[in-house]
Write a protein that holds these residues in place. Structure first.
Motif, PDB file in Angstrom:
ATOM      1  N   ALA A 318      24.896  34.653  11.626  1.00 56.06           N
ATOM      2  CA  ALA A 318      24.312  35.585  10.064  1.00 56.06           C
ATOM      3  C   ALA A 318      25.682  36.274  10.100  1.00 56.06           C
ATOM      4  CB  ALA A 318      23.359  36.450  10.329  1.00 56.06           C
ATOM      5  N   CYS A 319      26.506  36.414  10.950  1.00 52.91           N
ATOM      6  CA  CYS A 319      27.746  37.259  10.716  1.00 52.91           C
ATOM      7  C   CYS A 319      28.649  36.758   9.432  1.00 52.91           C
ATOM      8  CB  CYS A 319      28.506  37.649  11.882  1.00 52.91           C
ATOM      9  SG  CYS A 319      29.195  35.891  12.647  1.00 52.91           S
ATOM     10  N   LEU A 320      28.665  35.248   9.398  1.00 55.37           N
ATOM     11  CA  LEU A 320      29.579  34.762   8.360  1.00 55.37           C
ATOM     12  C   LEU A 320      28.654  34.119   7.302  1.00 55.37           C
ATOM     13  CD1 LEU A 320      32.243  33.109  10.376  1.00 55.37           C
ATOM     14  CD2 LEU A 320      32.577  34.528   8.515  1.00 55.37           C
ATOM     15  N   SER A 321      27.417  33.500   7.727  1.00 53.60           N
ATOM     16  CA  SER A 321      26.488  32.979   6.621  1.00 53.60           C
ATOM     17  C   SER A 321      26.029  33.823   5.653  1.00 53.60           C
ATOM     18  CB  SER A 321      25.422  32.086   7.397  1.00 53.60           C
ATOM     19  OG  SER A 321      24.378  32.883   8.165  1.00 53.60           O
ATOM     20  N   ASP A 322      25.863  35.270   6.273  1.00 50.38           N
ATOM     21  CA  ASP A 322      25.362  36.072   5.145  1.00 50.38           C
ATOM     22  C   ASP A 322      26.629  37.093   4.426  1.00 50.38           C
ATOM     23  OD1 ASP A 322      22.899  35.572   5.799  1.00 50.38           O
ATOM     24  OD2 ASP A 322      22.360  37.245   7.078  1.00 50.38           O
ATOM     25  N   LEU A 323      27.852  36.504   4.785  1.00 55.14           N
ATOM     26  CA  LEU A 323      28.970  37.054   3.931  1.00 55.14           C
ATOM     27  C   LEU A 323      28.902  36.450   2.653  1.00 55.14           C
ATOM     28  CD1 LEU A 323      31.576  38.553   3.949  1.00 55.14           C
ATOM     29  CD2 LEU A 323      32.846  36.927   5.276  1.00 55.14           C
ATOM     30  N   SER A 324      28.638  37.108   1.296  1.00 55.01           N
ATOM     31  CA  SER A 324      28.452  36.298   0.321  1.00 55.01           C
ATOM     32  C   SER A 324      29.717  35.760  -0.453  1.00 55.01           C
ATOM     33  CB  SER A 324      27.540  37.327  -0.659  1.00 55.01           C
ATOM     34  OG  SER A 324      28.617  38.586  -1.192  1.00 55.01           O
ATOM     35  N   VAL A 325      29.261  34.783  -1.166  1.00 56.66           N
ATOM     36  CA  VAL A 325      30.327  34.176  -2.177  1.00 56.66           C
ATOM     37  C   VAL A 325      30.737  35.293  -3.353  1.00 56.66           C
ATOM     38  CG1 VAL A 325      30.751  32.437  -3.776  1.00 56.66           C
ATOM     39  CG2 VAL A 325      29.441  31.882  -1.872  1.00 56.66           C
ATOM     40  N   ASP A 326      29.792  36.060  -3.700  1.00 57.59           N
ATOM     41  CA  ASP A 326      29.962  37.081  -4.582  1.00 57.59           C
ATOM     42  C   ASP A 326      31.108  37.964  -4.069  1.00 57.59           C
ATOM     43  OD1 ASP A 326      28.377  36.165  -6.526  1.00 57.59           O
ATOM     44  OD2 ASP A 326      26.695  37.838  -5.993  1.00 57.59           O
ATOM     45  N   ASP A 327      31.081  38.396  -2.760  1.00 55.55           N
ATOM     46  CA  ASP A 327      32.146  39.524  -2.263  1.00 55.55           C
ATOM     47  C   ASP A 327      33.310  38.721  -1.924  1.00 55.55           C
ATOM     48  OD1 ASP A 327      30.325  41.549  -1.581  1.00 55.55           O
ATOM     49  OD2 ASP A 327      30.509  41.427   0.261  1.00 55.55           O
ATOM     50  N   VAL A 328      33.424  37.323  -1.916  1.00 53.99           N
ATOM     51  CA  VAL A 328      34.953  36.772  -1.447  1.00 53.99           C
ATOM     52  C   VAL A 328      35.428  36.570  -2.805  1.00 53.99           C
ATOM     53  CG1 VAL A 328      36.111  34.970  -0.538  1.00 53.99           C
ATOM     54  CG2 VAL A 328      34.147  35.821   0.210  1.00 53.99           C
ATOM     55  N   LEU A 329      34.557  36.323  -3.994  1.00 60.01           N
ATOM     56  CA  LEU A 329      34.978  36.133  -5.525  1.00 60.01           C
ATOM     57  C   LEU A 329      35.710  37.343  -5.908  1.00 60.01           C
ATOM     58  CD1 LEU A 329      35.438  34.118  -7.928  1.00 60.01           C
ATOM     59  CD2 LEU A 329      33.121  35.033  -8.470  1.00 60.01           C
ATOM     60  N   LEU A 330      34.756  38.477  -5.579  1.00 63.22           N
ATOM     61  CA  LEU A 330      35.591  39.794  -5.975  1.00 63.22           C
ATOM     62  C   LEU A 330      36.589  40.195  -5.559  1.00 63.22           C
ATOM     63  CD1 LEU A 330      32.428  42.048  -5.991  1.00 63.22           C
ATOM     64  CD2 LEU A 330      33.662  41.815  -7.971  1.00 63.22           C
ATOM     65  N   ALA A 331      37.041  39.635  -4.196  1.00 67.53           N
ATOM     66  CA  ALA A 331      38.125  40.018  -3.373  1.00 67.53           C
ATOM     67  C   ALA A 331      39.286  39.273  -4.174  1.00 67.53           C
ATOM     68  CB  ALA A 331      37.997  39.589  -1.902  1.00 67.53           C
ATOM     69  N   CYS A 332      38.970  37.972  -4.862  1.00 68.84           N
ATOM     70  CA  CYS A 332      39.951  37.466  -5.467  1.00 68.84           C
ATOM     71  C   CYS A 332      40.359  37.984  -7.097  1.00 68.84           C
ATOM     72  CB  CYS A 332      39.638  35.878  -5.782  1.00 68.84           C
ATOM     73  SG  CYS A 332      39.681  34.876  -4.182  1.00 68.84           S
ATOM     74  N   THR A 333      39.489  38.337  -7.656  1.00 70.75           N
ATOM     75  CA  THR A 333      39.401  38.794  -8.967  1.00 70.75           C
ATOM     76  C   THR A 333      39.507  40.269  -9.103  1.00 70.75           C
ATOM     77  OG1 THR A 333      36.863  38.675  -9.105  1.00 70.75           O
ATOM     78  CG2 THR A 333      38.267  36.583  -9.871  1.00 70.75           C
ATOM     79  N   ARG A 334      38.843  41.064  -8.233  1.00 72.23           N
ATOM     80  CA  ARG A 334      39.168  42.527  -8.406  1.00 72.23           C
ATOM     81  C   ARG A 334      39.611  43.097  -6.917  1.00 72.23           C
ATOM     82  NH1 ARG A 334      33.539  44.405 -10.407  1.00 72.23           N
ATOM     83  NH2 ARG A 334      34.594  46.687 -10.001  1.00 72.23           N
ATOM     84  N   PRO A 335      40.595  42.749  -6.214  1.00 70.19           N
ATOM     85  CA  PRO A 335      40.869  42.929  -5.120  1.00 70.19           C
ATOM     86  C   PRO A 335      40.896  44.444  -4.732  1.00 70.19           C
ATOM     87  CG  PRO A 335      42.788  42.154  -6.012  1.00 70.19           C
ATOM     88  CD  PRO A 335      41.818  42.029  -7.187  1.00 70.19           C
ATOM     89  N   GLY A 336      40.328  44.741  -3.378  1.00 68.81           N
ATOM     90  CA  GLY A 336      40.323  45.804  -2.946  1.00 68.81           C
ATOM     91  C   GLY A 336      39.260  46.909  -3.557  1.00 68.81           C
ATOM     92  N   THR A 337      38.282  46.455  -4.611  1.00 68.37           N
ATOM     93  CA  THR A 337      37.269  47.198  -5.179  1.00 68.37           C
ATOM     94  C   THR A 337      36.254  47.580  -4.213  1.00 68.37           C
ATOM     95  OG1 THR A 337      35.530  47.254  -6.812  1.00 68.37           O
ATOM     96  CG2 THR A 337      36.111  45.065  -5.907  1.00 68.37           C
ATOM     97  N   SER A 338      35.532  48.679  -4.493  1.00 69.22           N
ATOM     98  CA  SER A 338      34.426  49.253  -3.404  1.00 69.22           C
ATOM     99  C   SER A 338      33.238  48.479  -3.726  1.00 69.22           C
ATOM    100  CB  SER A 338      34.280  50.765  -3.659  1.00 69.22           C
ATOM    101  OG  SER A 338      33.919  51.045  -5.207  1.00 69.22           O
ATOM    102  N   ALA A 339      33.172  47.507  -4.842  1.00 75.34           N
ATOM    103  CA  ALA A 339      31.922  46.888  -4.951  1.00 75.34           C
ATOM    104  C   ALA A 339      32.024  45.613  -4.165  1.00 75.34           C
ATOM    105  CB  ALA A 339      32.211  46.167  -6.455  1.00 75.34           C
ATOM    106  N   ILE A 340      32.938  45.238  -3.169  1.00 81.44           N
ATOM    107  CA  ILE A 340      32.900  44.338  -2.011  1.00 81.44           C
ATOM    108  C   ILE A 340      31.963  44.745  -1.072  1.00 81.44           C
ATOM    109  CG2 ILE A 340      34.357  42.760  -0.841  1.00 81.44           C
ATOM    110  CD1 ILE A 340      36.699  42.994  -2.841  1.00 81.44           C
ATOM    111  N   LYS A 341      30.995  44.549  -0.881  1.00 83.06           N
ATOM    112  CA  LYS A 341      30.103  45.079   0.245  1.00 83.06           C
ATOM    113  C   LYS A 341      30.607  45.005   1.626  1.00 83.06           C
ATOM    114  CE  LYS A 341      25.809  44.445  -2.749  1.00 83.06           C
ATOM    115  NZ  LYS A 341      24.696  43.783  -2.664  1.00 83.06           N
ATOM    116  N   ALA A 342      31.269  43.795   1.974  1.00 78.29           N
ATOM    117  CA  ALA A 342      31.572  43.484   3.275  1.00 78.29           C
ATOM    118  C   ALA A 342      33.101  43.929   3.481  1.00 78.29           C
ATOM    119  CB  ALA A 342      31.401  41.873   3.532  1.00 78.29           C
ATOM    120  N   LEU A 343      33.546  44.479   2.419  1.00 79.81           N
ATOM    121  CA  LEU A 343      34.994  44.840   2.838  1.00 79.81           C
ATOM    122  C   LEU A 343      35.403  45.800   3.731  1.00 79.81           C
ATOM    123  CD1 LEU A 343      38.115  44.554   1.449  1.00 79.81           C
ATOM    124  CD2 LEU A 343      37.485  46.760   0.391  1.00 79.81           C
ATOM    125  N   HIS A 344      35.853  45.423   4.936  1.00 83.86           N
ATOM    126  CA  HIS A 344      35.999  46.159   6.215  1.00 83.86           C
ATOM    127  C   HIS A 344      37.512  46.953   6.211  1.00 83.86           C
ATOM    128  CE1 HIS A 344      36.102  47.277  10.475  1.00 83.86           C
ATOM    129  NE2 HIS A 344      37.372  46.807  10.554  1.00 83.86           N
TER     130      HIS A 344
END
Length: 350
Positions: A318-344
């Motif tokens: 679950a540590c990776l399967s529940d890491l959402s595609v939405d989060d990684v897409l946001l990291a590409c298109t809006r890097p660093g935004t607080s909207a990325i839930k898994a941003l460590h």
């Protein structure tokens, strides 16, 4: 006479990249020294892209191989280098044998696998003060164990622009659009791997938005690459099995972002790409983060992670399967935004 130093380099790609922080610090501290690297063929090519290195001694030993006769022959070859010090980065007893057999007077490293005698300049690592793996390597280059380590310089490999041009022409690469490089493989084991379906969905969504998707990897990643290329029919480029490690360096430098599991290729890209997004599950994002100029670490931080296992002990991953595609897409298109839930953690973004 200039001091002669032999750095016994790691066999793993990511570790070799992180070891450059040691080499940079050594060169700054001992500008007149001769600094050579002993490395197996897979990582020796990377040492040639490190300007701090004077020479590369290519090892004939395979990873994990004991091969006593080969080690004695390699030690005889190393002995001709007249080295004053060997810095052994691996922790195994086997890794320390060649410098010992070669009679190098000062053999620096951690004690590791009970290497009394093999390592005669034993160092301890204060992991609370220095949490990064790259710092652990750099500490071995200090003149004395109680010396303080200055902030490390992140690895940065030399980019061959001529080779870059050749590769761009060979693969007919479109540089007019934003580019995401992908390292979807995980040779260490599936516990490090973001699901294949997630990578394919991310490629599809980026492709729809006009982003190029360059897919890197080895023969083991063929299935992943095929699925991603099918998902990104307009702008997907399958580079799996078509690039050397040094080619990955040169092409990563052309990307907008590079996305990958915590693997050697992701760390390799971190030494050339302008921006890297590292996906973490079973490993610690604070121990081996991407050291690119701009980087994001995505990690769910579950109670069971980092477990550092090759396979999920609970079977759910679950540590990776529940890491959402939405989060990684946001990291590409809006890097660093607080909207990325898994941003460590993120650095280098405005």
């Amino acid at each position: 006479m200039s001091q002669r130093i032999l750095v016994v380099a790691p066999s793993w790609i990511g570790d070799m990249v992180m070891a450059q922080s040691l080499l940079i610090d050594l060169r700054a501290r001992r500008p007149e020294a001769v600094i050579d690297v002993l490395a197996p063929p897979v990582t020796a090519s990377l040492a040639s892209r490190m300007p701090e290195v004077d020479g590369v001694v290519e090892s004939v030993l395979r990873h994990g191989e004991f091969a006593w006769r080969k080690r004695r022959a390699e030690a005889a070859r190393v002995k001709t280098g007249g080295y004053d010090q060997a810095i052994v980065l691996q922790r195994s007893a086997k890794a320390a044998l060649v410098p010992w057999l070669a009679g190098i007077p000062q053999r620096t490293g951690v004690l590791g696998e009970m290497r009394y005698g093999l390592i005669n300049d034993v160092r301890t690592i204060d992991t609370a003060r220095y949490p990064l793996k790259a710092e652990h390597y750099a500490l071995l280059g200090l003149a004395a164990e109680d010396d303080a380590l200055a902030p490390i310089t992140a690895p940065r490999l030399t980019v061959d622009t001529d080779n870059q041009s050749v590769l761009t022409a060979r693969f007919d690469l479109d540089l007019s659009r934003p580019i995401v490089g992908f390292a979807p493989g995980a040779a260490y084991g599936p516990a490090k791997a973001w699901p294949a379906a997630h990578f394919a969905e991310l490629a599809a969504r980026l492709d729809d938005q006009g982003w190029a998707c360059w897919i890197f990897g080895s023969a083991a990643d063929r299935g992943l690459a095929d699925a991603m290329k099918t998902a990104a029919p307009r702008h997907g480029v399958d580079l799996v099995e078509h690039t050397r490690l040094t080619d990955v360096v040169d092409l990563a430098a052309l990307t907008t972002h590079f996305v990958g599991n915590d693997t050697g290729i992701m760390h390799l890209a971190s030494a050339a790409a302008p921006s890297v997004i590292g996906l973490y599950g079973s490993t610690d994002p604070d121990y081996a983060p991407p050291l690119a100029p701009r980087a994001q670490r995505l990690w769910r931080g579950m109670d069971c992670s980092p477990c550092r296992e090759r396979h999920c002990p609970f079977g759910h991953q679950a540590c990776l399967s529940d890491l959402s595609v939405d989060d990684v897409l946001l990291a590409c298109t809006r890097p660093g935004t607080s909207a990325i839930k898994a941003l460590h953690g993120a650095h280098g973004y405005n």
